[in-house]
Motif scaffolding. Sequence first.
Motif, PDB file in Angstrom:
ATOM      1  N   THR A 158     -32.381  77.808  77.649  1.00  0.00           N
ATOM      2  CA  THR A 158     -32.411  76.494  78.805  1.00  0.00           C
ATOM      3  C   THR A 158     -30.789  76.879  78.091  1.00  0.00           C
ATOM      4  N   ASP A 159     -29.457  76.061  78.206  1.00  0.00           N
ATOM      5  CA  ASP A 159     -28.158  76.093  77.690  1.00  0.00           C
ATOM      6  C   ASP A 159     -28.057  74.555  76.354  1.00  0.00           C
ATOM      7  N   THR A 160     -27.565  74.721  75.565  1.00  0.00           N
ATOM      8  CA  THR A 160     -27.408  73.385  74.297  1.00  0.00           C
ATOM      9  C   THR A 160     -27.008  72.340  75.329  1.00  0.00           C
ATOM     10  N   ASP A 178     -27.049  78.957  72.561  1.00  0.00           N
ATOM     11  CA  ASP A 178     -26.111  78.653  72.212  1.00  0.00           C
ATOM     12  C   ASP A 178     -25.898  79.886  73.601  1.00  0.00           C
ATOM     13  N   PHE A 179     -25.361  79.491  74.781  1.00  0.00           N
ATOM     14  CA  PHE A 179     -25.325  80.416  76.144  1.00  0.00           C
ATOM     15  C   PHE A 179     -25.141  82.252  75.069  1.00  0.00           C
ATOM     16  N   ASN A 180     -23.966  82.502  74.457  1.00  0.00           N
ATOM     17  CA  ASN A 180     -23.728  83.266  73.618  1.00  0.00           C
ATOM     18  C   ASN A 180     -24.715  84.203  73.582  1.00  0.00           C
ATOM     19  N   VAL A 199     -32.956  79.699  82.047  1.00  0.00           N
ATOM     20  CA  VAL A 199     -32.601  78.974  83.021  1.00  0.00           C
ATOM     21  C   VAL A 199     -31.156  78.540  82.886  1.00  0.00           C
ATOM     22  N   ALA A 200     -30.462  78.969  82.668  1.00  0.00           N
ATOM     23  CA  ALA A 200     -28.945  78.634  81.983  1.00  0.00           C
ATOM     24  C   ALA A 200     -27.935  78.737  83.109  1.00  0.00           C
ATOM     25  N   ALA A 201     -27.548  78.266  83.866  1.00  0.00           N
ATOM     26  CA  ALA A 201     -26.299  77.921  85.124  1.00  0.00           C
ATOM     27  C   ALA A 201     -25.866  79.408  84.220  1.00  0.00           C
ATOM     28  N   MET A 202     -26.408  80.422  84.757  1.00  0.00           N
ATOM     29  CA  MET A 202     -26.108  81.900  84.733  1.00  0.00           C
ATOM     30  C   MET A 202     -25.804  82.556  85.808  1.00  0.00           C
ATOM     31  N   SER A 203     -24.536  83.143  85.953  1.00  0.00           N
ATOM     32  CA  SER A 203     -24.446  83.447  87.286  1.00  0.00           C
ATOM     33  C   SER A 203     -24.575  84.471  87.377  1.00  0.00           C
ATOM     34  N   ILE A 204     -24.939  85.187  88.579  1.00  0.00           N
ATOM     35  CA  ILE A 204     -25.065  87.351  89.189  1.00  0.00           C
ATOM     36  C   ILE A 204     -24.302  87.457  88.940  1.00  0.00           C
ATOM     37  N   LYS A 230     -22.416  93.577  86.361  1.00  0.00           N
ATOM     38  CA  LYS A 230     -22.721  93.801  84.637  1.00  0.00           C
ATOM     39  C   LYS A 230     -23.715  93.533  84.589  1.00  0.00           C
ATOM     40  N   ARG A 231     -24.586  91.600  84.610  1.00  0.00           N
ATOM     41  CA  ARG A 231     -25.655  91.479  84.466  1.00  0.00           C
ATOM     42  C   ARG A 231     -26.822  92.252  85.309  1.00  0.00           C
ATOM     43  N   GLU A 232     -26.483  92.476  86.248  1.00  0.00           N
ATOM     44  CA  GLU A 232     -27.652  92.892  86.977  1.00  0.00           C
ATOM     45  C   GLU A 232     -27.920  94.223  86.488  1.00  0.00           C
ATOM     46  N   THR A 262     -12.468  78.212  76.371  1.00  0.00           N
ATOM     47  CA  THR A 262     -13.379  78.553  76.916  1.00  0.00           C
ATOM     48  C   THR A 262     -15.024  78.794  76.367  1.00  0.00           C
ATOM     49  N   LYS A 263     -15.783  79.433  76.932  1.00  0.00           N
ATOM     50  CA  LYS A 263     -16.646  79.424  76.307  1.00  0.00           C
ATOM     51  C   LYS A 263     -17.111  80.409  76.242  1.00  0.00           C
ATOM     52  N   GLN A 264     -17.757  80.958  74.433  1.00  0.00           N
ATOM     53  CA  GLN A 264     -18.463  82.284  74.381  1.00  0.00           C
ATOM     54  C   GLN A 264     -19.379  82.960  75.294  1.00  0.00           C
ATOM     55  N   GLY A 265     -18.803  84.455  75.376  1.00  0.00           N
ATOM     56  CA  GLY A 265     -20.087  84.854  75.914  1.00  0.00           C
ATOM     57  C   GLY A 265     -20.654  84.552  78.009  1.00  0.00           C
ATOM     58  N   THR A 266     -19.479  83.973  78.432  1.00  0.00           N
ATOM     59  CA  THR A 266     -19.286  83.102  79.576  1.00  0.00           C
ATOM     60  C   THR A 266     -18.496  84.011  80.773  1.00  0.00           C
ATOM     61  N   SER A 267     -18.639  83.915  82.252  1.00  0.00           N
ATOM     62  CA  SER A 267     -18.248  84.525  82.850  1.00  0.00           C
ATOM     63  C   SER A 267     -16.900  84.326  82.641  1.00  0.00           C
ATOM     64  N   THR A 268     -15.952  83.575  82.538  1.00  0.00           N
ATOM     65  CA  THR A 268     -14.660  83.055  82.233  1.00  0.00           C
ATOM     66  C   THR A 268     -14.017  84.165  81.522  1.00  0.00           C
ATOM     67  N   MET A 312     -10.565  76.481  80.940  1.00  0.00           N
ATOM     68  CA  MET A 312     -11.026  76.920  82.468  1.00  0.00           C
ATOM     69  C   MET A 312     -12.268  77.538  82.031  1.00  0.00           C
ATOM     70  N   PHE A 313     -13.123  76.475  82.865  1.00  0.00           N
ATOM     71  CA  PHE A 313     -14.743  77.145  82.564  1.00  0.00           C
ATOM     72  C   PHE A 313     -15.557  76.675  84.479  1.00  0.00           C
ATOM     73  N   ASP A 314     -17.105  76.979  84.361  1.00  0.00           N
ATOM     74  CA  ASP A 314     -17.688  76.755  85.720  1.00  0.00           C
ATOM     75  C   ASP A 314     -17.040  75.284  85.829  1.00  0.00           C
ATOM     76  N   LEU A 315     -17.334  74.860  87.077  1.00  0.00           N
ATOM     77  CA  LEU A 315     -17.078  73.372  87.649  1.00  0.00           C
ATOM     78  C   LEU A 315     -17.714  72.732  87.171  1.00  0.00           C
TER      79      LEU A 315
HETATM   80  N1  GLN Z   1     -21.829  80.742  84.661  1.00  0.00           N
HETATM   81  C1  GLN Z   1     -21.480  80.768  83.732  1.00  0.00           C
HETATM   82  C2  GLN Z   1     -21.787  82.178  82.720  1.00  0.00           C
HETATM   83  O1  GLN Z   1     -23.331  83.218  83.773  1.00  0.00           O
HETATM   84  C3  GLN Z   1     -21.582  79.949  81.848  1.00  0.00           C
HETATM   85  C4  GLN Z   1     -23.167  79.462  81.787  1.00  0.00           C
HETATM   86  C5  GLN Z   1     -23.386  78.430  80.739  1.00  0.00           C
HETATM   87  O2  GLN Z   1     -22.619  77.798  79.749  1.00  0.00           O
HETATM   88  N2  GLN Z   1     -24.698  78.248  80.851  1.00  0.00           N
HETATM   89  O3  GLN Z   1     -21.030  83.191  82.355  1.00  0.00           O
END
Ligand code: GLN
Length: 235
Positions: free
Chosen positions: A14-16, A55-57, A72-77, A80-82, A120-126, A166-169
């Motif tokens: 999960t995300d920290t 860390d999500f990265n 289970v980490a608020a991970m966007s579908i 590319k990831r699919e 923003t946050k590394q490795g995320t969809s932003t 800029m990041f997830d709402l």
């Molecule tokens: N939803 C964003 C993504 O999947 C951020 C996920 C996160 O930071 N845990 O890239």
Amino acid sequence: AGFAVAGDQIVVATDTNFKPFSYRNEDGNYVGYDVDIWNEIGKRIGVEYELRPMDFNGIIPGIQSGNIDVAVAAMSITSKREEVIDFSYPYYKAGITIMVRADEDGVKELGDLSGKVIATKQGTSTVPFLKENTEAGKVAPKEVKEFPNITDAFLELRAGGADAVMFDLPPLQDYAATVGKDAVKLVGPLYLGHFYGIGMPKGSELRKKINVALLEMQESGKLNELHNKWFGSDS
Ligand code: GLN
């Protein structure tokens, strides 16, 4: 067979720090919507697991290498990831948006971030979102600063080292509510409307079970109950 840990114990990442989906509370425990969803799924499918905040990265590479069985980490579908991992059915609809300091009057949407420093946050969809929009000429940021943890992006904004986050709402909303309207504000529409899903290695035998559990939770109202607990509204 094929799980990261011998025996029945699987590794669930999960995300920290992604409030209110997963974060460390004052007692030092990891809590949140994602944590509750997984606890419920884990109970229903009868697996032993170790919850591993990361860390999500590192999460998608960890799934690809088989070190993580479930994330289970608020991970966007995303498309590319699919291609490189498997996802459960979507369980949450989100998107990304812009946060600026309260006294910022010049930023109303993405294009206004030209010449500005965005955190923003590394490795995320932003990150690919900004790259693609820059290449398409829709925005020309001065710099995009990527942090492993979104809290550091918030601090950078407050300290003046960035003009916008800029990041997830959901985490932006949570932070804005915490620090108050004299400090920051959210602006602009919701970009990149996407769904969160539970990630697994390609071909995982858990996928079917996780999907059945998720659907049962939706049908029984359990998912809605958890949504109410963390967001104060129906899903
Ligand atoms: N939803 C964003 C993504 O999947 C951020 C996920 C996160 O930071 N845990 O890239």
